[in-house]
Design an enzyme around this catalytic site. Sequence first.
Site, PDB file in Angstrom:
ATOM      1  N   ARG A  50       0.855  -1.181   0.000  1.00 14.09           N
ATOM      2  CA  ARG A  50       0.000   0.000   0.000  1.00 14.09           C
ATOM      3  C   ARG A  50       0.895   1.235   0.000  1.00 14.09           C
ATOM      4  NH1 ARG A  50      -3.418  -1.876   4.935  1.00 14.09           N
ATOM      5  NH2 ARG A  50      -1.339  -2.710   5.314  1.00 14.09           N
ATOM      6  N   ASP A  52       2.498   4.887  -0.301  1.00 16.43           N
ATOM      7  CA  ASP A  52       2.022   6.209   0.138  1.00 16.43           C
ATOM      8  C   ASP A  52       1.915   7.195  -1.014  1.00 16.43           C
ATOM      9  OD1 ASP A  52       1.571   6.021   2.863  1.00 16.43           O
ATOM     10  OD2 ASP A  52       3.699   6.217   3.346  1.00 16.43           O
ATOM     11  N   TYR A 113      12.234  -2.769  -2.347  1.00 14.45           N
ATOM     12  CA  TYR A 113      12.119  -1.340  -2.611  1.00 14.45           C
ATOM     13  C   TYR A 113      13.471  -0.766  -3.020  1.00 14.45           C
ATOM     14  CZ  TYR A 113       7.434  -1.046  -0.567  1.00 14.45           C
ATOM     15  OH  TYR A 113       6.089  -1.181  -0.312  1.00 14.45           O
ATOM     16  N   ARG A 200      11.301   4.718   4.211  1.00 18.73           N
ATOM     17  CA  ARG A 200      11.606   6.147   4.228  1.00 18.73           C
ATOM     18  C   ARG A 200      12.212   6.574   5.566  1.00 18.73           C
ATOM     19  NH1 ARG A 200       6.056   8.615   2.547  1.00 18.73           N
ATOM     20  NH2 ARG A 200       7.100  10.515   3.270  1.00 18.73           N
TER      21      ARG A 200
END
Lengths: 250, 250
Positions: A50, A52, A113, A200
Site C-alpha cells: 500500500r 504512500d 524497494y 523512508r
Amino acid sequence: MPRYRIDLEYDGGPYAGWQRQADLPTVQQAVEEAIFRLSGETVSIRGAGRTDAGVHATAQVAHVDLVREWRGDTVRDALNAHLRKAGERVAVLKAARVSADFDARFSAVGRHYLYRISNRRAPPALGKGKVWWVPKTLDAGAMHEAAQFLLGRHDFTTFRSAQCQASSPIRTLDRLDVTRLGDEIEIRASARSFLHNQVRSMVGSLKRVGDGAWSAADLKAALEAAARAACGQVAPPDGLYLIGVDYPAD
Amino acid sequence: MPRYRIDLEYDGGPYAGWQRQADLPTVQQAVEEAIFRLSGETVSIRGAGRTDAGVHATAQVAHVDLVREWRGDTVRDALNAHLRKAGERVAVLKAARVSADFDARFSAVGRHYLYRISNRRAPPALGKGKVWWVPKTLDAGAMHEAAQFLLGRHDFTTFRSAQCQASSPIRTLDRLDVTRLGDEIEIRASARSFLHNQVRSMVGSLKRVGDGAWSAADLKAALEAAARAACGQVAPPDGLYLIGVDYPAD
C-alpha cells in the site's frame, strides 16, 4: 469467478497513494475504474504494497476477480487503453489468470524497494519528483556499513509511522544496501514485509549517517531505543519505488 | 568581460526547444531570465546544440559574458535558486570562468546523443515523455548492424529536416550503436555536428529495420538516395537526450 494477477507500473506523483480514498485520486481507483470500463464490474482490487502518496512502483502486484474468462493479454491491453484514455500515469505490465488462492497481499513472501537520492549541488531537472535531492555530499560507504546494523529480526518501532496499523512492530530485514553511482545514491531494501513508512524512515536516518551528523553507533542506538522519537528523519516519497514482490510459486 | 561556461540539464517537455522564440517558453529564455535576476544584465547565451521542442539534455553547454567577475560556484548556485523559484525544469550542473575564445557552439568538436525506445506492450507510466513507446518487438541486433552503414562521411540529406539551415548536408557520423537493455533500446550517436533532426530521422528509419519493414540494404539505399522523401519516419522528441559535448581542451 476467475482470478487475475495484475502487475503494475506507476508514477506516484499525481496520486494520494495506492489505497482508495473518498476525495483524492489513488492508483487503486484508477485501476478499478479501468476494470469497470472493460467489464462493467465494480470491483475492489488488493495490492501487495500500500504505497504512500507520491511513491512510485515499477512492479506493484494486485489481484482481482472478474465474472468472465479473459485472455491475460486482452486484460492487459484493454486496461492500458482505458488508463491512457483517462490520462492516468499507471500501466499494466502483465495480466494473467491465477488460482483462486493467490492473494497479491497475503501470498507475498518478499517485497523489494529502491530509494534514489540525487546527491549533487544542482537540483534535479530531469529527475524532478523521482529522487530525493540532497545537495550536501553523503558518504555512501559509511551509510552502507551502518545499514548492516538494521539487518535481521528487530523491533522497528523507531522506523514506523505513528499511523502504522500493523499489530506487531517486529520485522525481519533481509537486505539494506547503499551504493553510489556517480551523483546518485541507490538504497535497496528487501524484507518479507515492511511497516508503514519503514523504508523512508530508515533512509532518512541513514542520510544522517551519510552527512556525518550520526555515527553508525547512533543508528544502532536509534534502533535499540524502539521509540519513534529516535528516528532521524523521514525521507520524502519522491525517491521511493516498489520494484518487486516475491511469491512462493515464482 | 569575463566569459562563463555553463553546463545544463533540462527536461525538454515544457519547452519549445532551446532557441528563444517570440511567444513560447524556451530553455534559452529560462536561463537568460535567471541570469538577469542574478546580475541585472540582459544577455544572449549560445548553446552547443539547438535542441528541438521536447528534446532533453543531461549535458548541454552554453556560454555567456557577464560584466562582473563571479566565482563559478556562486553563478551555479544563484542561477539554480532563480530557476527553481521560477518553476523551470532546468538546472545548472556547473559554471566556470573560461577564456574569451571559448565558444560553446563553435569550439565544440564532438556531440553525443542518446535516444531511448521503450519496447514493450505496456505504455510508459514512469517514463512518459522521456522515451519513444514502440509496442511491437524490435530486433535491436538488426538495427545495430544496419546502423553501421551510416557511419563515416556522407551526404545526409535523407536524414535532414526540410527546415535545416546548415550550408552543407555533408556530415561525418562517428558512432551509431543500438543496444537492448531489457525492455529498453538505447541508441547512441556521436559526430562533430549533426544536421537538424538528423538523430531523430536516423532513429525513425532504424525502427523500420527493427520491425522488419526495411532490410539493412533499404537503409543503405535511403542514405544513398540523398532525398528527404526516402527517410523512414522522424522519431518523436520524447526519447532524445543531448548527453555530451566535447571541446579540444577536455
